[in-house]
Write an enzyme that holds these catalytic residues in place. Structure first.
Site, mmCIF file in Angstrom:
data_model
loop_
_atom_site.group_PDB
_atom_site.id
_atom_site.type_symbol
_atom_site.label_atom_id
_atom_site.label_comp_id
_atom_site.label_asym_id
_atom_site.label_seq_id
_atom_site.Cartn_x
_atom_site.Cartn_y
_atom_site.Cartn_z
ATOM 1 N N HIS A 120 -0.008 -1.657 4.640
ATOM 2 C CA HIS A 120 0.984 -1.885 3.584
ATOM 3 C C HIS A 120 0.578 -3.125 2.798
ATOM 4 C CE1 HIS A 120 4.596 -4.430 2.545
ATOM 5 N NE2 HIS A 120 4.840 -3.377 1.813
ATOM 6 N N GLY A 156 18.739 0.490 -8.946
ATOM 7 C CA GLY A 156 18.628 1.725 -9.709
ATOM 8 C C GLY A 156 17.215 2.173 -9.943
#
Length: 303
Positions: free
Chosen positions: A106, A259
């Site tokens: 990662h 969002g």
């Protein structure tokens, strides 16, 4: 002076460089790119690579989002940011190999700035990289941390690697399992004390050292023979990756609360995974060695 365009240029170039390196090693990879817009401001570029012979799935994302109000995650430790607009740029990458002897990895590097009329902007850099092996090799762990230390050379003093290595060990820890996610690497956040230019240079150093750290390990292990036993263990351990990302990871929570594009945020999830109730490794097995040796935070440079 904050240079948003300069940061964006570097991040997009790094995304290209990493994708090209993966395809060069694994030409069977199928690349899918989605350019997306965020309704309340900004967007990104998601690249998902699948069906390779070396890499089962790799997600390499770039995002640049902005808005008038910060999500709760961003203000959890910084209440003074309330009422500020924000911009957040970053690359987020997770690679899930096919061969269980090749570790998952990662990388995340990011920049955040919050502005308010009449006041100085509040900004910082964050990120790092870490390694999650399924079968441990001491020489790989030592090499990985040598490169992590090299990424820190010349930045902030002699203790920078030790500080960010320890922070990584603390951060990538599954509290509900009482175990680390892997062998760590580097993790830093809220970095601004060196000044903008030096902090940006450090972000670039971390990004530039990633391929140097990961690809030699991949090439060393990718042709190792394995059986269903090793594959089953890999899929079981991938479950820990899912648990961490959904329960603990601040980046996942920030993306969802701000969002962001859900498909891009959750591209870090492995394509296949399994859970098994109360599983325990056989004593003396290679699987038991992972728990006994490699899932114990330690000084890999003095092993």
């Amino acid at each position: 002076m904050i240079d948003i365009d300069g940061i964006k240029h570097y991040l997009l170039a790094l995304q290209d460089r990493i994708c090209k390196a993966l395809i060069q090693l694994d030409s069977d990879l199928v690349l899918r790119q989605d350019d997306w817009d965020r309704a309340s401001g900004g967007g990104g570029q998601s690249r998902v690579m699948q069906q390779g012979q070396v890499f089962e799935q790799a997600g390499i994302n770039f995002s640049h989002v902005y808005g008038d109000n910060l999500p709760p995650t961003a203000m959890a430790h910084r209440p003074e940011l309330a009422g500020r607009s924000f911009q957040a740029l970053g690359n987020s990458l997770v690679i899930h190999p096919l061969n269980p002897y090749v570790p998952t990895t990662h990388l995340n590097i990011r920049f955040f700035v919050a502005a308010k009329a009449g006041e100085e902007p509040v900004w910082w850099f964050g990120g790092g990289f870490d390694l999650t092996p399924y079968y441990g090799f001491k020489e790989d762990a030592c090499y990985w941390h040598e490169k992590a230390k090299a990424a820190c050379a010349g930045f902030g003093g002699e203790d920078t690697y030790k500080k960010y290595k320890a922070w990584c060990d603390r951060y990538f820890y599954l509290k509900h399992r009482d175990e680390p996610r892997g062998i760590g690497g580097l993790f830093y956040d809220d970095l601004n004390e060196w000044g903008y230019a030096q902090c940006f240079a450090f972000m670039q150093s971390v990004g530039n050292h990633f391929l140097e750290a990961y690809m030699p390990i991949v090439m060393k292990r990718m042709d190792t023979p394995y059986s269903k036993r090793e594959r089953d263990f890999q899929l079981y351990r991938r479950g820990r990756y899912v648990e961490f990302n959904l329960i603990h990871d601040r980046g996942t929570l920030f993306g969802l609360q701000s969002g962001g594009r859900t498909e891009s945020i959750l591209m870090s999830m492995p394509p296949l995974v399994r859970w098994e109730y109360n599983w325990r490794p056989e004593p003396g097995s290679a699987e038991a060695e992972l728990y006994a040796v490699f899932l114990k935070p330690q000084d890999w440079l003095d092993y």
